[in-house]
Design a protein around this motif. Structure first.
Motif, PDB file in Angstrom:
ATOM      1  N   PHE A   1       0.826  -1.209   0.000  1.00  0.00           N
ATOM      2  CA  PHE A   1       0.000   0.000   0.000  1.00  0.00           C
ATOM      3  C   PHE A   1       0.867   1.270   0.000  1.00  0.00           C
ATOM      4  N   GLY A   2       2.169   1.110  -0.306  1.00  0.00           N
ATOM      5  CA  GLY A   2       3.108   2.192  -0.049  1.00  0.00           C
ATOM      6  C   GLY A   2       3.266   3.264  -1.094  1.00  0.00           C
ATOM      7  N   LYS A   3       2.604   3.148  -2.255  1.00  0.00           N
ATOM      8  CA  LYS A   3       2.763   4.169  -3.294  1.00  0.00           C
ATOM      9  C   LYS A   3       2.235   5.517  -2.830  1.00  0.00           C
ATOM     10  N   ARG A   4       2.945   6.574  -3.222  1.00  0.00           N
ATOM     11  CA  ARG A   4       2.528   7.932  -2.897  1.00  0.00           C
ATOM     12  C   ARG A   4       1.789   8.528  -4.095  1.00  0.00           C
ATOM     13  N   ALA A   5       1.326   9.773  -3.927  1.00  0.00           N
ATOM     14  CA  ALA A   5       0.634  10.471  -5.023  1.00  0.00           C
ATOM     15  C   ALA A   5       1.603  10.944  -6.092  1.00  0.00           C
ATOM     16  N   THR A   6       2.875  11.047  -5.742  1.00  0.00           N
ATOM     17  CA  THR A   6       3.909  11.450  -6.693  1.00  0.00           C
ATOM     18  C   THR A   6       4.786  10.246  -7.023  1.00  0.00           C
ATOM     19  N   GLU A   7       5.481  10.329  -8.154  1.00  0.00           N
ATOM     20  CA  GLU A   7       6.257   9.193  -8.650  1.00  0.00           C
ATOM     21  C   GLU A   7       7.510   8.949  -7.806  1.00  0.00           C
ATOM     22  N   GLN A   8       7.997   7.719  -7.868  1.00  0.00           N
ATOM     23  CA  GLN A   8       9.271   7.389  -7.245  1.00  0.00           C
ATOM     24  C   GLN A   8      10.419   7.887  -8.111  1.00  0.00           C
ATOM     25  N   PRO A   9      11.574   8.114  -7.501  1.00  0.00           N
ATOM     26  CA  PRO A   9      12.750   8.473  -8.294  1.00  0.00           C
ATOM     27  C   PRO A   9      13.239   7.253  -9.076  1.00  0.00           C
ATOM     28  N   SER A  10      14.108   7.483 -10.052  1.00  0.00           N
ATOM     29  CA  SER A  10      14.771   6.353 -10.703  1.00  0.00           C
ATOM     30  C   SER A  10      15.640   5.646  -9.664  1.00  0.00           C
ATOM     31  N   ASN A  11      16.019   4.417  -9.956  1.00  0.00           N
ATOM     32  CA  ASN A  11      16.822   3.675  -8.990  1.00  0.00           C
ATOM     33  C   ASN A  11      18.165   4.355  -8.739  1.00  0.00           C
ATOM     34  N   ILE A  12      18.744   4.926  -9.807  1.00  0.00           N
ATOM     35  CA  ILE A  12      20.017   5.635  -9.651  1.00  0.00           C
ATOM     36  C   ILE A  12      19.842   6.871  -8.774  1.00  0.00           C
ATOM     37  N   ASP A  13      18.760   7.621  -8.989  1.00  0.00           N
ATOM     38  CA  ASP A  13      18.497   8.788  -8.142  1.00  0.00           C
ATOM     39  C   ASP A  13      18.347   8.382  -6.679  1.00  0.00           C
ATOM     40  N   PHE A  14      17.640   7.274  -6.440  1.00  0.00           N
ATOM     41  CA  PHE A  14      17.469   6.763  -5.079  1.00  0.00           C
ATOM     42  C   PHE A  14      18.824   6.445  -4.450  1.00  0.00           C
ATOM     43  N   GLU A  15      19.673   5.738  -5.177  1.00  0.00           N
ATOM     44  CA  GLU A  15      20.999   5.397  -4.652  1.00  0.00           C
ATOM     45  C   GLU A  15      21.822   6.653  -4.384  1.00  0.00           C
ATOM     46  N   ASN A  16      21.726   7.629  -5.280  1.00  0.00           N
ATOM     47  CA  ASN A  16      22.490   8.865  -5.093  1.00  0.00           C
ATOM     48  C   ASN A  16      22.025   9.627  -3.857  1.00  0.00           C
ATOM     49  N   ARG A  17      20.711   9.708  -3.652  1.00  0.00           N
ATOM     50  CA  ARG A  17      20.177  10.407  -2.473  1.00  0.00           C
ATOM     51  C   ARG A  17      20.646   9.736  -1.189  1.00  0.00           C
ATOM     52  N   LEU A  18      20.587   8.410  -1.178  1.00  0.00           N
ATOM     53  CA  LEU A  18      21.028   7.674   0.002  1.00  0.00           C
ATOM     54  C   LEU A  18      22.512   7.911   0.264  1.00  0.00           C
ATOM     55  N   ALA A  19      23.318   7.869  -0.791  1.00  0.00           N
ATOM     56  CA  ALA A  19      24.758   8.065  -0.635  1.00  0.00           C
ATOM     57  C   ALA A  19      25.084   9.453  -0.096  1.00  0.00           C
ATOM     58  N   VAL A  20      24.419  10.479  -0.607  1.00  0.00           N
ATOM     59  CA  VAL A  20      24.662  11.842  -0.124  1.00  0.00           C
ATOM     60  C   VAL A  20      24.256  11.966   1.348  1.00  0.00           C
ATOM     61  N   ASP A  21      23.157  11.329   1.725  1.00  0.00           N
ATOM     62  CA  ASP A  21      22.722  11.320   3.124  1.00  0.00           C
ATOM     63  C   ASP A  21      23.799  10.707   4.011  1.00  0.00           C
ATOM     64  N   ILE A  22      24.325   9.556   3.600  1.00  0.00           N
ATOM     65  CA  ILE A  22      25.384   8.890   4.366  1.00  0.00           C
ATOM     66  C   ILE A  22      26.621   9.777   4.440  1.00  0.00           C
ATOM     67  N   LEU A  23      26.996  10.361   3.299  1.00  0.00           N
ATOM     68  CA  LEU A  23      28.181  11.221   3.251  1.00  0.00           C
ATOM     69  C   LEU A  23      28.067  12.377   4.234  1.00  0.00           C
ATOM     70  N   LYS A  24      26.906  13.031   4.254  1.00  0.00           N
ATOM     71  CA  LYS A  24      26.720  14.186   5.144  1.00  0.00           C
ATOM     72  C   LYS A  24      26.724  13.773   6.608  1.00  0.00           C
ATOM     73  N   LYS A  25      26.126  12.649   6.906  1.00  0.00           N
ATOM     74  CA  LYS A  25      26.104  12.196   8.301  1.00  0.00           C
ATOM     75  C   LYS A  25      27.500  11.797   8.779  1.00  0.00           C
ATOM     76  N   ARG A  26      28.248  11.115   7.932  1.00  0.00           N
ATOM     77  CA  ARG A  26      29.611  10.737   8.320  1.00  0.00           C
ATOM     78  C   ARG A  26      30.497  11.969   8.472  1.00  0.00           C
ATOM     79  N   ALA A  27      30.214  13.009   7.681  1.00  0.00           N
ATOM     80  CA  ALA A  27      31.020  14.235   7.749  1.00  0.00           C
ATOM     81  C   ALA A  27      30.903  14.937   9.096  1.00  0.00           C
ATOM     82  N   VAL A  28      29.790  14.712   9.808  1.00  0.00           N
ATOM     83  CA  VAL A  28      29.625  15.323  11.139  1.00  0.00           C
ATOM     84  C   VAL A  28      29.905  14.312  12.246  1.00  0.00           C
ATOM     85  N   GLY A  29      30.525  13.192  11.889  1.00  0.00           N
ATOM     86  CA  GLY A  29      30.998  12.249  12.898  1.00  0.00           C
ATOM     87  C   GLY A  29      30.108  11.064  13.187  1.00  0.00           C
TER      88      GLY A  29
END
Length: 367
Positions: A179-207
Protein backbone atom coordinates in the motif's frame (compact mmCIF):
# COMPACT_ATOMS: atom_id res chain seq x y z
CA UNK A 1 39.53 30.25 -12.79
CA UNK A 2 39.68 26.63 -11.70
CA UNK A 3 38.89 24.75 -14.93
CA UNK A 4 38.13 21.38 -13.35
CA UNK A 5 36.89 20.39 -9.91
CA UNK A 6 37.45 16.84 -8.72
CA UNK A 7 36.63 17.42 -5.05
CA UNK A 8 33.35 15.51 -5.32
CA UNK A 9 33.03 15.27 -1.55
CA UNK A 10 32.95 19.07 -1.21
CA UNK A 11 30.44 19.37 -4.06
CA UNK A 12 27.93 17.07 -2.36
CA UNK A 13 28.57 18.19 1.23
CA UNK A 14 27.97 21.81 0.26
CA UNK A 15 24.97 21.12 -2.00
CA UNK A 16 26.64 22.88 -4.90
CA UNK A 17 24.21 23.68 -7.73
CA UNK A 18 24.99 21.64 -10.83
CA UNK A 19 24.25 22.29 -14.49
CA UNK A 20 23.85 18.92 -16.19
CA UNK A 21 24.70 19.27 -19.90
CA UNK A 22 23.75 15.68 -20.81
CA UNK A 23 20.75 14.90 -22.99
CA UNK A 24 17.34 14.63 -21.28
CA UNK A 25 17.21 10.85 -21.76
CA UNK A 26 20.48 10.50 -19.86
CA UNK A 27 19.31 12.84 -17.10
CA UNK A 28 16.06 10.89 -16.68
CA UNK A 29 17.96 7.66 -16.01
CA UNK A 30 19.81 9.21 -13.11
CA UNK A 31 21.17 12.50 -11.82
CA UNK A 32 22.22 14.15 -8.57
CA UNK A 33 20.15 15.96 -5.93
CA UNK A 34 19.57 19.52 -7.04
CA UNK A 35 21.05 19.12 -10.54
CA UNK A 36 19.30 20.98 -13.36
CA UNK A 37 19.26 19.58 -16.90
CA UNK A 38 20.21 22.24 -19.46
CA UNK A 39 21.54 20.06 -22.27
CA UNK A 40 23.98 20.92 -24.99
CA UNK A 41 21.96 18.62 -27.28
CA UNK A 42 18.43 17.31 -27.06
CA UNK A 43 17.71 13.60 -27.45
CA UNK A 44 17.15 13.73 -31.21
CA UNK A 45 20.34 15.70 -31.83
CA UNK A 46 22.34 13.34 -29.62
CA UNK A 47 20.99 10.35 -31.52
CA UNK A 48 21.89 11.84 -34.89
CA UNK A 49 25.41 12.69 -33.75
CA UNK A 50 25.88 9.20 -32.29
CA UNK A 51 24.88 7.64 -35.60
CA UNK A 52 27.20 9.97 -37.47
CA UNK A 53 30.08 9.09 -35.14
CA UNK A 54 29.61 5.35 -35.75
CA UNK A 55 29.39 5.77 -39.51
CA UNK A 56 31.86 8.56 -40.24
CA UNK A 57 34.01 9.11 -37.15
CA UNK A 58 34.60 11.80 -34.55
CA UNK A 59 35.47 14.72 -36.80
CA UNK A 60 32.29 14.35 -38.85
CA UNK A 61 30.22 14.01 -35.67
CA UNK A 62 31.70 17.20 -34.23
CA UNK A 63 31.00 19.06 -37.46
CA UNK A 64 27.39 17.86 -37.43
CA UNK A 65 27.04 18.88 -33.80
CA UNK A 66 28.09 22.44 -34.58
CA UNK A 67 25.60 22.52 -37.46
CA UNK A 68 22.72 21.24 -35.32
CA UNK A 69 23.46 23.55 -32.38
CA UNK A 70 23.93 26.88 -34.11
CA UNK A 71 22.16 30.17 -34.71
CA UNK A 72 19.04 30.77 -32.64
CA UNK A 73 19.21 27.33 -31.01
CA UNK A 74 22.75 27.96 -29.81
CA UNK A 75 21.88 31.46 -28.59
CA UNK A 76 18.87 30.15 -26.67
CA UNK A 77 20.89 27.47 -24.94
CA UNK A 78 23.72 29.84 -24.04
CA UNK A 79 21.14 32.19 -22.56
CA UNK A 80 19.72 29.38 -20.40
CA UNK A 81 23.21 28.43 -19.19
CA UNK A 82 24.06 32.06 -18.49
CA UNK A 83 20.87 32.54 -16.48
CA UNK A 84 21.71 29.46 -14.42
CA UNK A 85 25.31 30.47 -13.77
CA UNK A 86 24.34 34.00 -12.74
CA UNK A 87 21.71 32.62 -10.36
CA UNK A 88 24.18 30.02 -9.00
CA UNK A 89 27.70 31.51 -9.11
CA UNK A 90 28.91 28.84 -6.64
CA UNK A 91 27.92 25.95 -8.93
CA UNK A 92 29.52 23.65 -11.49
CA UNK A 93 28.65 22.16 -14.85
CA UNK A 94 29.20 18.61 -16.01
CA UNK A 95 28.51 16.14 -18.81
CA UNK A 96 28.89 12.37 -18.90
CA UNK A 97 32.66 12.07 -18.53
CA UNK A 98 33.88 15.67 -18.29
CA UNK A 99 34.64 15.65 -21.98
CA UNK A 100 33.62 17.50 -25.11
CA UNK A 101 30.09 18.52 -24.15
CA UNK A 102 30.97 20.22 -20.86
CA UNK A 103 34.08 21.75 -22.48
CA UNK A 104 31.92 23.27 -25.20
CA UNK A 105 29.38 24.62 -22.73
CA UNK A 106 32.20 26.12 -20.69
CA UNK A 107 33.88 27.60 -23.78
CA UNK A 108 30.68 29.06 -25.22
CA UNK A 109 29.76 30.60 -21.87
CA UNK A 110 33.17 32.28 -21.78
CA UNK A 111 33.22 33.39 -25.43
CA UNK A 112 29.57 34.41 -25.87
CA UNK A 113 28.52 35.54 -22.37
CA UNK A 114 31.84 36.44 -20.73
CA UNK A 115 31.22 33.95 -17.90
CA UNK A 116 33.93 31.76 -16.38
CA UNK A 117 32.21 28.72 -14.93
CA UNK A 118 33.97 25.65 -13.57
CA UNK A 119 33.15 22.14 -14.65
CA UNK A 120 33.45 18.81 -12.89
CA UNK A 121 36.46 16.80 -13.94
CA UNK A 122 35.41 13.27 -14.83
CA UNK A 123 31.78 14.37 -15.09
CA UNK A 124 28.75 12.34 -14.10
CA UNK A 125 30.58 9.01 -14.27
CA UNK A 126 33.22 10.06 -11.76
CA UNK A 127 30.70 11.55 -9.31
CA UNK A 128 28.47 8.50 -9.60
CA UNK A 129 31.43 6.20 -8.83
CA UNK A 130 32.30 8.37 -5.84
CA UNK A 131 28.77 7.98 -4.44
CA UNK A 132 28.71 4.22 -4.99
CA UNK A 133 32.04 4.00 -3.15
CA UNK A 134 30.55 6.10 -0.34
CA UNK A 135 27.87 3.47 0.31
CA UNK A 136 30.32 0.56 -0.01
CA UNK A 137 32.72 2.18 2.46
CA UNK A 138 29.94 2.82 4.97
CA UNK A 139 28.88 -0.84 4.81
CA UNK A 140 32.40 -2.02 5.64
CA UNK A 141 33.41 0.74 8.07
CA UNK A 142 30.25 1.67 10.00
CA UNK A 143 27.92 0.10 12.56
CA UNK A 144 24.30 -0.56 11.59
CA UNK A 145 21.20 -1.64 13.48
CA UNK A 146 17.82 -2.47 11.94
CA UNK A 147 14.49 -1.16 13.20
CA UNK A 148 11.79 -3.79 12.84
CA UNK A 149 8.20 -4.14 13.99
CA UNK A 150 4.67 -4.99 12.93
CA UNK A 151 2.97 -2.97 10.22
CA UNK A 152 1.74 0.37 11.55
CA UNK A 153 4.03 0.68 14.57
CA UNK A 154 5.48 3.93 13.18
CA UNK A 155 8.99 2.78 12.33
CA UNK A 156 9.64 5.48 9.73
CA UNK A 157 8.17 8.15 12.00
CA UNK A 158 10.56 7.11 14.77
CA UNK A 159 13.51 6.81 12.41
CA UNK A 160 13.17 10.43 11.30
CA UNK A 161 13.59 11.55 14.91
CA UNK A 162 17.08 10.02 15.08
CA UNK A 163 20.08 12.03 13.93
CA UNK A 164 21.68 8.78 12.74
CA UNK A 165 18.60 7.39 10.97
CA UNK A 166 18.70 6.60 7.25
CA UNK A 167 15.20 6.98 5.85
CA UNK A 168 15.18 4.52 2.95
CA UNK A 169 11.45 5.01 2.37
CA UNK A 170 11.84 8.77 2.29
CA UNK A 171 14.60 8.56 -0.31
CA UNK A 172 12.48 6.11 -2.35
CA UNK A 173 9.27 8.18 -1.96
CA UNK A 174 7.42 4.99 -1.02
CA UNK A 175 6.17 3.54 2.26
CA UNK A 176 7.59 0.11 1.53
CA UNK A 177 4.45 -2.02 1.68
CA UNK A 178 1.94 -3.15 -0.96
CA UNK A 179 0.00 0.00 0.00
CA UNK A 180 3.11 2.19 -0.05
CA UNK A 181 2.76 4.17 -3.29
CA UNK A 182 2.53 7.93 -2.90
CA UNK A 183 0.63 10.47 -5.02
CA UNK A 184 3.91 11.45 -6.69
CA UNK A 185 6.26 9.19 -8.65
CA UNK A 186 9.27 7.39 -7.24
CA UNK A 187 12.75 8.47 -8.29
CA UNK A 188 14.77 6.35 -10.70
CA UNK A 189 16.82 3.68 -8.99
CA UNK A 190 20.02 5.63 -9.65
CA UNK A 191 18.50 8.79 -8.14
CA UNK A 192 17.47 6.76 -5.08
CA UNK A 193 21.00 5.40 -4.65
CA UNK A 194 22.49 8.87 -5.09
CA UNK A 195 20.18 10.41 -2.47
CA UNK A 196 21.03 7.67 0.00
CA UNK A 197 24.76 8.07 -0.63
CA UNK A 198 24.66 11.84 -0.12
CA UNK A 199 22.72 11.32 3.12
CA UNK A 200 25.38 8.89 4.37
CA UNK A 201 28.18 11.22 3.25
CA UNK A 202 26.72 14.19 5.14
CA UNK A 203 26.10 12.20 8.30
CA UNK A 204 29.61 10.74 8.32
CA UNK A 205 31.02 14.24 7.75
CA UNK A 206 29.63 15.32 11.14
CA UNK A 207 31.00 12.25 12.90
CA UNK A 208 28.12 9.78 12.69
CA UNK A 209 29.45 6.25 12.23
CA UNK A 210 26.48 4.25 13.61
CA UNK A 211 23.30 4.15 11.58
CA UNK A 212 19.74 2.98 12.12
CA UNK A 213 17.86 1.53 9.12
CA UNK A 214 14.33 0.25 8.82
CA UNK A 215 14.20 -3.48 8.14
CA UNK A 216 13.26 -3.60 4.45
CA UNK A 217 13.12 -6.12 1.65
CA UNK A 218 15.52 -5.68 -1.29
CA UNK A 219 13.10 -3.29 -2.98
CA UNK A 220 11.21 -0.27 -1.65
CA UNK A 221 8.53 -0.03 -4.28
CA UNK A 222 10.47 0.08 -7.54
CA UNK A 223 13.75 1.17 -5.91
CA UNK A 224 16.31 -1.54 -5.14
CA UNK A 225 18.66 -1.17 -2.19
CA UNK A 226 22.40 -1.23 -3.00
CA UNK A 227 23.36 -4.90 -2.89
CA UNK A 228 26.23 -4.58 -0.34
CA UNK A 229 23.88 -2.77 2.05
CA UNK A 230 21.08 -5.29 1.60
CA UNK A 231 23.48 -8.18 2.13
CA UNK A 232 24.68 -6.55 5.35
CA UNK A 233 21.09 -6.15 6.52
CA UNK A 234 20.75 -9.93 6.65
CA UNK A 235 23.15 -9.99 9.61
CA UNK A 236 22.74 -6.63 11.37
CA UNK A 237 21.31 -6.63 14.92
CA UNK A 238 17.70 -5.53 15.32
CA UNK A 239 15.53 -3.44 17.59
CA UNK A 240 11.83 -4.32 17.57
CA UNK A 241 9.21 -1.56 17.86
CA UNK A 242 5.91 -2.51 19.46
CA UNK A 243 2.47 -0.89 19.67
CA UNK A 244 -1.10 -1.96 20.37
CA UNK A 245 -3.41 -3.05 17.56
CA UNK A 246 -5.57 0.02 18.19
CA UNK A 247 -2.58 2.35 17.98
CA UNK A 248 -1.45 0.76 14.74
CA UNK A 249 -4.93 0.98 13.20
CA UNK A 250 -5.08 4.69 14.00
CA UNK A 251 -1.62 5.31 12.58
CA UNK A 252 -2.42 3.49 9.33
CA UNK A 253 -5.72 5.34 9.11
CA UNK A 254 -3.83 8.62 9.35
CA UNK A 255 -0.96 7.73 6.99
CA UNK A 256 -2.68 5.64 4.33
CA UNK A 257 -6.14 7.23 4.30
CA UNK A 258 -6.28 10.77 5.70
CA UNK A 259 -2.80 11.98 4.72
CA UNK A 260 -2.61 10.05 1.44
CA UNK A 261 -6.02 11.32 0.35
CA UNK A 262 -4.96 14.90 1.12
CA UNK A 263 -1.74 14.32 -0.82
CA UNK A 264 -3.66 13.13 -3.89
CA UNK A 265 -6.00 16.12 -3.75
CA UNK A 266 -3.07 18.52 -3.40
CA UNK A 267 -1.28 16.99 -6.39
CA UNK A 268 -4.26 16.22 -8.65
CA UNK A 269 -6.97 18.67 -7.60
CA UNK A 270 -10.60 17.79 -8.39
CA UNK A 271 -9.79 14.24 -9.50
CA UNK A 272 -7.58 13.62 -6.48
CA UNK A 273 -10.13 11.69 -4.44
CA UNK A 274 -11.03 9.43 -7.37
CA UNK A 275 -7.35 8.67 -7.97
CA UNK A 276 -6.81 8.05 -4.25
CA UNK A 277 -9.72 5.58 -4.25
CA UNK A 278 -8.33 3.79 -7.29
CA UNK A 279 -4.91 3.55 -5.66
CA UNK A 280 -6.31 2.08 -2.44
CA UNK A 281 -8.39 -0.51 -4.29
CA UNK A 282 -5.46 -1.35 -6.56
CA UNK A 283 -3.22 -1.89 -3.52
CA UNK A 284 -5.70 -4.35 -2.02
CA UNK A 285 -6.01 -6.18 -5.33
CA UNK A 286 -2.23 -6.50 -5.48
CA UNK A 287 -2.32 -8.83 -2.46
CA UNK A 288 -5.42 -10.74 -3.59
CA UNK A 289 -3.57 -14.01 -4.20
CA UNK A 290 -1.86 -13.91 -0.82
CA UNK A 291 -5.10 -12.97 0.94
CA UNK A 292 -7.17 -15.69 -0.69
CA UNK A 293 -10.49 -15.22 -2.46
CA UNK A 294 -12.83 -15.09 0.55
CA UNK A 295 -10.73 -12.69 2.61
CA UNK A 296 -10.09 -10.47 -0.39
CA UNK A 297 -13.81 -10.19 -1.18
CA UNK A 298 -14.61 -9.38 2.44
CA UNK A 299 -11.89 -6.72 2.71
CA UNK A 300 -12.87 -5.29 -0.67
CA UNK A 301 -16.49 -4.78 0.39
CA UNK A 302 -15.36 -3.08 3.61
CA UNK A 303 -13.00 -0.79 1.68
CA UNK A 304 -15.62 0.11 -0.95
CA UNK A 305 -18.14 0.97 1.79
CA UNK A 306 -15.55 3.10 3.55
CA UNK A 307 -14.63 4.98 0.38
CA UNK A 308 -18.29 5.63 -0.44
CA UNK A 309 -18.88 7.02 3.06
CA UNK A 310 -15.73 9.14 2.85
CA UNK A 311 -16.83 10.56 -0.51
CA UNK A 312 -20.31 11.30 0.81
CA UNK A 313 -19.61 12.72 4.25
CA UNK A 314 -15.86 13.06 4.62
CA UNK A 315 -15.89 10.56 7.50
CA UNK A 316 -13.06 8.00 7.56
CA UNK A 317 -14.44 5.90 10.43
CA UNK A 318 -15.43 2.93 8.27
CA UNK A 319 -11.84 2.48 7.07
CA UNK A 320 -10.90 1.07 10.47
CA UNK A 321 -12.73 -2.18 9.69
CA UNK A 322 -10.63 -3.24 6.70
CA UNK A 323 -7.43 -1.91 8.28
CA UNK A 324 -7.93 -3.99 11.43
CA UNK A 325 -8.91 -7.04 9.39
CA UNK A 326 -5.90 -6.75 7.13
CA UNK A 327 -3.56 -6.37 10.10
CA UNK A 328 -4.90 -9.22 12.24
CA UNK A 329 -5.56 -11.68 9.42
CA UNK A 330 -2.73 -10.97 6.99
CA UNK A 331 0.13 -8.72 8.07
CA UNK A 332 0.45 -9.75 11.73
CA UNK A 333 0.86 -13.50 11.14
CA UNK A 334 3.46 -12.73 8.46
CA UNK A 335 5.41 -10.38 10.73
CA UNK A 336 5.12 -12.75 13.70
CA UNK A 337 6.85 -15.38 11.59
CA UNK A 338 9.54 -12.84 10.63
CA UNK A 339 10.12 -11.91 14.25
CA UNK A 340 10.55 -15.54 15.24
CA UNK A 341 12.92 -16.11 12.33
CA UNK A 342 15.05 -13.07 13.25
CA UNK A 343 14.66 -13.45 17.01
CA UNK A 344 18.32 -14.19 17.68
CA UNK A 345 19.29 -10.81 16.24
CA UNK A 346 16.80 -8.76 18.30
CA UNK A 347 18.76 -6.97 21.04
CA UNK A 348 15.89 -4.82 22.36
CA UNK A 349 12.11 -4.63 22.05
CA UNK A 350 9.67 -2.07 23.38
CA UNK A 351 7.22 0.71 22.61
CA UNK A 352 8.07 4.01 20.96
CA UNK A 353 9.65 6.02 23.79
CA UNK A 354 11.64 3.07 25.12
CA UNK A 355 12.98 2.22 21.66
CA UNK A 356 13.82 5.85 20.96
CA UNK A 357 15.74 6.12 24.25
CA UNK A 358 17.52 2.83 23.63
CA UNK A 359 18.67 3.75 20.13
CA UNK A 360 19.90 7.17 21.24
CA UNK A 361 21.76 5.64 24.17
CA UNK A 362 23.15 2.91 21.95
CA UNK A 363 24.66 5.49 19.60
CA UNK A 364 26.34 7.29 22.48
CA UNK A 365 27.62 4.15 24.16
CA UNK A 366 29.22 2.94 20.96
CA UNK A 367 30.68 6.32 20.09
Amino acid sequence: MSIDCTDYRAIFLNDRPMLDARAPVEFAKGAFPGAVNLPLMNDHERQRIGTCYKQHGQEAAITLGHQLVSGAIKAERIQAWADFTRAHPEGYLYCLRGGLRSQLVQQWLKDEAGIDYPRVGGGYKAMRSFLLDTVDQAVTQCDFVLLGGMTGTGKTELLTQLSNGLDLEGHANHRGSSFGKRATEQPSNIDFENRLAVDILKKRAVGIERFVLEDESRTVGSCALPLPLFQGMQQYPMVWLEDSLQGRVERILRDYVVDLCAEFITVHGDVGFALFSERLLESLNNVQKRLGGERHRRMLLLMEDALEEQARSGSVDLHRAWIEGLLSEYYDPMYAFQREKKGARIEFAGERDAVLDYLRERAVQRG
